[in-house]
Motif scaffolding. Structure first.
Motif, mmCIF file in Angstrom:
data_model
loop_
_atom_site.group_PDB
_atom_site.id
_atom_site.type_symbol
_atom_site.label_atom_id
_atom_site.label_comp_id
_atom_site.label_asym_id
_atom_site.label_seq_id
_atom_site.Cartn_x
_atom_site.Cartn_y
_atom_site.Cartn_z
ATOM 1 N N ARG A 30 47.780 26.840 47.068
ATOM 2 C CA ARG A 30 48.364 26.544 48.384
ATOM 3 C C ARG A 30 47.261 26.335 49.421
ATOM 4 O O ARG A 30 47.288 25.376 50.185
ATOM 5 N N SER A 67 44.922 18.730 54.095
ATOM 6 C CA SER A 67 45.850 18.108 55.042
ATOM 7 C C SER A 67 45.091 17.206 56.003
ATOM 8 O O SER A 67 44.039 17.570 56.522
ATOM 9 N N THR A 110 50.809 20.083 42.159
ATOM 10 C CA THR A 110 51.320 20.142 43.523
ATOM 11 C C THR A 110 51.211 18.782 44.197
ATOM 12 O O THR A 110 52.165 18.315 44.834
ATOM 13 N N LEU A 144 54.170 16.481 45.841
ATOM 14 C CA LEU A 144 54.151 15.998 47.220
ATOM 15 C C LEU A 144 54.333 14.483 47.258
ATOM 16 O O LEU A 144 55.122 13.957 48.060
ATOM 17 N N SER A 196 60.397 16.561 53.447
ATOM 18 C CA SER A 196 60.113 17.892 52.905
ATOM 19 C C SER A 196 60.310 17.840 51.403
ATOM 20 O O SER A 196 61.060 17.000 50.892
ATOM 21 N N TRP A 218 57.138 22.640 51.393
ATOM 22 C CA TRP A 218 56.188 21.787 52.099
ATOM 23 C C TRP A 218 56.907 20.786 52.996
ATOM 24 O O TRP A 218 57.923 20.210 52.600
ATOM 25 N N ILE A 225 50.066 17.884 55.718
ATOM 26 C CA ILE A 225 50.825 18.841 54.928
ATOM 27 C C ILE A 225 51.042 20.116 55.727
ATOM 28 O O ILE A 225 50.102 20.692 56.261
ATOM 29 N N ALA A 269 52.789 23.920 55.238
ATOM 30 C CA ALA A 269 53.420 24.902 54.354
ATOM 31 C C ALA A 269 54.545 25.571 55.124
ATOM 32 O O ALA A 269 54.362 25.957 56.274
#
Length: 109
Positions: free
Chosen positions: A9, A16, A33, A37, A55, A61, A93, A95
């Motif tokens: 994460r 980002s 991941t 995305l 999302s 995310w 991005i 979280a």
């Protein structure tokens, strides 16, 4: 397992605001991941040549994808499994935590 998820994460959030061509040193979990995305972005309404927001289906995310520059070469991301080519979009991005949002937005445009 929780520590590995937290490292993944954090690594994703540090990227980002970067274009995909700037993503380097992905491990297998980060690649999984990233693919999630990008799948969420691809499934979002709008055209690939326009900014899109969405999302992920799991609610973890929030994403904003800025399109690749016109005429730009595809980004080539090196992964543990080889190379991954994709339009060189810029991913912002966020979280999403239950009741808490942590956002890291890149400063480049």
């Amino acid at each position: 397992e929780r520590e590995a998820a937290a490292r993944t994460r954090a690594a994703i959030l540090r990227r980002s605001g970067q274009r995909l061509s700037e993503w380097a040193h992905l491990d297998a979990d980060q690649l999984d991941t990233l693919l999630s995305l990008l799948a969420a972005v691809a499934a979002s309404p709008g055209r690939p040549d326009q900014m899109r927001t969405t999302s992920t289906g799991d609610g973890l995310w929030r994403l904003r994808a800025d399109p690749a520059p016109v005429g730009a070469a595809a980004a080539v991301v090196h992964t543990p499994h080889g190379r991954f080519a994709h339009p060189d979009l810029r991913l912002h991005i966020t979280a999403i935590d239950a009741g808490d949002v942590t956002q890291l937005v890149g400063t480049t445009s």
